[in-house]
Design a protein around this motif. Structure first.
Motif, short mmCIF file in Angstrom:
data_model
loop_
_atom_site.label_atom_id
_atom_site.label_comp_id
_atom_site.label_asym_id
_atom_site.label_seq_id
_atom_site.Cartn_x
_atom_site.Cartn_y
_atom_site.Cartn_z
N LEU A 45 45.34 24.74 39.21
CA LEU A 45 44.60 23.58 39.70
C LEU A 45 45.50 22.36 39.63
CD1 LEU A 45 41.14 24.16 37.95
CD2 LEU A 45 41.83 24.85 40.25
N GLY A 46 45.08 21.27 40.27
CA GLY A 46 45.90 20.06 40.26
C GLY A 46 45.28 18.97 41.10
N ALA A 47 46.12 18.02 41.49
CA ALA A 47 45.62 16.87 42.25
C ALA A 47 45.06 17.28 43.60
CB ALA A 47 46.75 15.85 42.43
N ARG A 48 45.64 18.29 44.23
CA ARG A 48 45.20 18.72 45.55
C ARG A 48 44.17 19.84 45.50
NH1 ARG A 48 50.81 18.80 49.20
NH2 ARG A 48 51.34 16.59 48.89
N VAL A 49 44.24 20.65 44.46
CA VAL A 49 43.30 21.78 44.32
C VAL A 49 42.52 21.58 43.03
CG1 VAL A 49 43.04 24.27 44.18
CG2 VAL A 49 44.89 23.29 45.55
N LYS A 50 41.27 21.16 43.14
CA LYS A 50 40.48 20.82 41.96
C LYS A 50 39.42 21.86 41.63
CE LYS A 50 41.16 15.85 42.58
NZ LYS A 50 40.50 14.52 42.71
N SER A 51 39.37 22.92 42.40
CA SER A 51 38.38 23.97 42.12
C SER A 51 38.91 25.31 42.60
CB SER A 51 37.04 23.67 42.81
OG SER A 51 37.20 23.64 44.21
N GLY A 52 38.30 26.38 42.11
CA GLY A 52 38.72 27.72 42.50
C GLY A 52 37.66 28.74 42.13
N VAL A 53 37.93 29.99 42.48
CA VAL A 53 36.96 31.06 42.25
C VAL A 53 37.66 32.28 41.68
CG1 VAL A 53 35.37 32.69 43.36
CG2 VAL A 53 35.43 30.30 44.10
N PHE A 54 37.09 32.84 40.61
CA PHE A 54 37.46 34.17 40.11
C PHE A 54 36.39 35.15 40.58
CE2 PHE A 54 39.73 31.59 36.93
CZ PHE A 54 40.95 32.24 36.90
N SER A 55 36.82 36.32 41.03
CA SER A 55 35.88 37.36 41.44
C SER A 55 35.84 38.46 40.41
CB SER A 55 36.29 37.94 42.80
OG SER A 55 36.21 36.97 43.82
N VAL A 56 34.64 38.78 39.94
CA VAL A 56 34.43 39.89 39.01
C VAL A 56 33.95 41.08 39.82
CG1 VAL A 56 33.26 40.68 36.92
CG2 VAL A 56 33.84 38.25 37.18
N ILE A 57 34.73 42.15 39.82
CA ILE A 57 34.46 43.31 40.68
C ILE A 57 34.04 44.50 39.82
CG2 ILE A 57 35.43 44.85 42.43
CD1 ILE A 57 37.55 42.62 42.93
N ASN A 58 32.86 45.00 40.06
CA ASN A 58 32.34 46.16 39.33
C ASN A 58 32.68 47.43 40.10
OD1 ASN A 58 30.94 48.11 37.94
ND2 ASN A 58 28.94 47.10 38.04
N ASN A 59 33.60 48.23 39.56
CA ASN A 59 34.00 49.48 40.22
C ASN A 59 33.22 50.68 39.72
OD1 ASN A 59 36.17 48.23 41.70
ND2 ASN A 59 37.30 48.12 39.77
N GLY A 60 32.32 50.46 38.75
CA GLY A 60 31.62 51.57 38.13
C GLY A 60 30.32 51.91 38.81
N SER A 61 29.58 52.82 38.20
CA SER A 61 28.31 53.29 38.76
C SER A 61 27.10 52.68 38.05
CB SER A 61 28.23 54.82 38.65
OG SER A 61 28.40 55.24 37.30
N ASP A 62 27.34 51.79 37.08
CA ASP A 62 26.26 51.14 36.35
C ASP A 62 26.38 49.62 36.47
OD1 ASP A 62 25.16 53.58 35.26
OD2 ASP A 62 26.85 53.60 33.85
N LYS A 63 25.26 48.95 36.37
CA LYS A 63 25.27 47.49 36.33
C LYS A 63 25.94 47.03 35.04
CE LYS A 63 21.69 45.18 34.99
NZ LYS A 63 20.35 44.58 34.88
N ILE A 64 26.74 45.95 35.13
CA ILE A 64 27.42 45.42 33.95
C ILE A 64 27.01 43.97 33.76
CG2 ILE A 64 29.63 45.03 32.81
CD1 ILE A 64 30.91 47.04 34.65
#
Length: 266
Positions: A45-64
């Protein structure tokens, strides 16, 4: 019997001290065992980029289920992480569930403006353990005790300064009692990603007699981290020089030390 829960942290430099071989392997390569992953693995992040996104990916067969937190990240004089509460980063959500074969976003925002030096934080995404029961094939009514491994991933967040400057030096390079030590100092205003520190001992004719490579780690701005290697006793007295190579993502800094006989004495 109750299920037994263990928590392993993906970003730690040392594996959790558990006897079970499965847990040891999981600590070394957690994404190979966890049912989820997080992308990206770092955020700038910085002066030009003040936000971002992390993606949490569930590869399994159950809800986490997950709980999320952010800490300000510093280091002590030995390179050990120091984490404290912070209100300089906003994030959402703090608790969430991800369905099987799906993904959800964690949104990150910067509350304070960049400064003359880099600010560093860590996002923690921790799996909330859920008992997983299995039925005995020979006795359907019996429930076996199991082991549930709960993973916690830690992603660095770097808030770049207004004028980033990356630089570092070998602050100390010495040997005492057969142990060679090198201190790497980050003289810039941003973090340093040190990939490896390599020691190479050579005889007077240039023949390499000893080599040792030590894994590197992050060195935050203004900090010095020591690295060392023990020279075998039967080789130490034969060394004329020890070369040092420190490798970062963007280059190397080298050094050479002449070996005296008294450096090998215990």
């Amino acid at each position: 019997m109750k299920n037994i829960f263990y928590r392993l942290e993906a970003a730690s430099k040392k594996s959790v001290g558990l006897a079970a071989g499965l847990l040891f392997m999981a600590a070394l390569i957690p994404q190979a065992f966890a049912d989820f992953q997080i992308q990206p693995t770092t955020m700038d992040l910085g002066a030009r980029v003040k936000s971002g996104v992390f993606s949490v990916i569930n590869n399994g067969s159950d809800k986490i289920d997950f709980q999320v937190s952010v800490k300000e990240w510093n280091q002590d004089e030995k390179g050990k992480d120091v984490l404290v509460e912070t209100k300089e980063i906003v994030f959402f959500p703090k608790v969430m569930s991800v369905e099987p074969n799906a993904q959800r976003a964690i949104r990150i925002g910067l509350k304070t403006p960049p400064s003359a030096k880099e600010k560093t934080y860590r996002l923690f995404v921790e799996e909330i353990p859920t008992p997983k029961k299995t039925t005995d094939e020979n006795a359907k009514k019996n429930v076996k005790a199991g082991v549930t491994i709960a993973f916690r991933f830690s992603m660095p967040i770097f808030v770049k300064p207004l004028k980033p400057q990356e630089s570092y030096v070998i602050d100390k390079f010495e040997m005492t009692a057969g142990t060679v030590k090198a201190t790497v100092k980050n003289t810039g205003n941003v973090h340093l990603k040190l990939r490896a520190v390599k020691f190479s001992g050579k005889a007077a004719d240039g023949k390499e007699l000893f080599t040792k490579e030590v894994a590197g780690w992050y060195i935050l701005h203004g900090l010095s981290i020591p690295y060392e290697a023990v020279v075998p006793k039967d080789l130490c007295g034969q060394l004329a020089t020890i070369d040092l190579v420190t490798q970062t993502e963007n280059g190397t800094v080298n050094g050479t030390m002449n070996v005296q006989k008294n450096m090998c004495s215990q």
